[in-house]
Enzyme design. Structure first.
Site, PDB file in Angstrom:
ATOM      1  CG  ASN A   4      32.250  30.684  99.591  1.00 33.22           C
ATOM      2  OD1 ASN A   4      32.579  30.207 100.668  1.00 33.22           O
ATOM      3  ND2 ASN A   4      31.356  30.100  98.801  1.00 33.22           N
ATOM      4  CG  HIS A  25      56.515  43.701  92.676  1.00 35.05           C
ATOM      5  ND1 HIS A  25      56.764  44.075  93.978  1.00 35.05           N
ATOM      6  CD2 HIS A  25      55.561  42.736  92.745  1.00 35.05           C
ATOM      7  CE1 HIS A  25      56.004  43.373  94.787  1.00 35.05           C
ATOM      8  NE2 HIS A  25      55.269  42.547  94.069  1.00 35.05           N
ATOM      9  N   GLY A  34      34.754  30.615  91.594  1.00 37.98           N
ATOM     10  CA  GLY A  34      35.854  30.199  92.457  1.00 37.98           C
ATOM     11  C   GLY A  34      37.204  30.327  91.784  1.00 37.98           C
ATOM     12  CB  ALA A  48      35.296  28.547  88.256  1.00 38.99           C
ATOM     13  NE  ARG A 101      26.451  32.358  77.036  1.00 42.40           N
ATOM     14  CZ  ARG A 101      25.353  32.485  77.791  1.00 42.40           C
ATOM     15  NH1 ARG A 101      24.486  33.438  77.514  1.00 42.40           N
ATOM     16  NH2 ARG A 101      25.134  31.656  78.792  1.00 42.40           N
TER      17      ARG A 101
END
Length: 200
Positions: free
Chosen positions: A96, A126, A153, A171, A194
């Site tokens: 997406n 870094h 997302g 998300a 789970r």
């Protein structure tokens, strides 16, 4: 990777060669690295501009800059990549919009993967020492996302992480450690809540 190991100068190898080997390199001092990232980012901008007018051309640009691209790869722009050639995507995968891969570590995404909007895959680490960090030293670790994984997302995947086949990452999660196959993991840092198929 031993993060306490200190960078040492190695003028006989290019910064790109050091990066690919997983050694300390200076991302600010290798002109070939700057050109590679600039070229990839220009291509990403062209893909976004082309997508609505000529989706086939946008698709060809994307698959042409990737290390490997499986059949039926589907995506939505914009997409932000540092090194297209270091990204490998399997077949029937959907990515997406607002997808970002950062750094020169190799990233492998399996088959039938669903990646939600604004996912971030980070490969650089870094230097911990301030002077070495100012000098631009970093190392990269690979990321591996198995087959049939679903990233929700705004998921962040950190350097060196493997996500096992069939797992779901909720998300907004930040994945700092490996996730086994067939589980649901959520949170910051992401934790397994789970096994898929278990009652909630």
């Amino acid at each position: 990777m031993d993060l306490t190991e200190r960078p040492t100068p190695d003028p006989d190898r290019s910064e790109f060669d050091k990066m690919v080997a997983g050694d300390w390199y200076r991302y600010r001092s290798g002109p070939e690295l700057a050109e590679m990232t600039n070229s990839t980012q220009r291509t990403c901008r062209r893909i976004t501009a082309l997508y609505d007018e000529d989706r086939d051309a946008a698709y060809a640009l994307l698959t042409g800059m990737l290390g490997t691209a499986g059949e039926n790869l589907d995506f939505r722009p914009p997409m932000y990549l540092d090194y297209g050639s270091r990204l490998h995507i399997g077949r029937d995968t959907f990515i997406n919009g607002d997808f970002l891969t950062l750094g020169g570590g190799e990233i492998t995404i399996g088959n039938n993967v669903l990646i939600g909007p604004s996912a971030r895959l980070y490969t650089p680490i870094h230097a911990l020492d301030v002077d070495e960090r100012r000098a631009g030293y970093e190392r990269v670790l690979p990321i591996h996302i198995g087959n049939d994984v679903w990233l929700g997302g705004n998921v962040v995947v950190c350097p060196g992480v493997t996500i096992g086949d069939g797992s779901v990452i909720g998300a907004g999660s930040v994945v700092t450690k490996d996730v086994p196959a067939g589980v649901i993991a959520v949170g910051n840092p992401a934790r397994v809540v789970r096994t898929i198929g278990e009652p909630e």
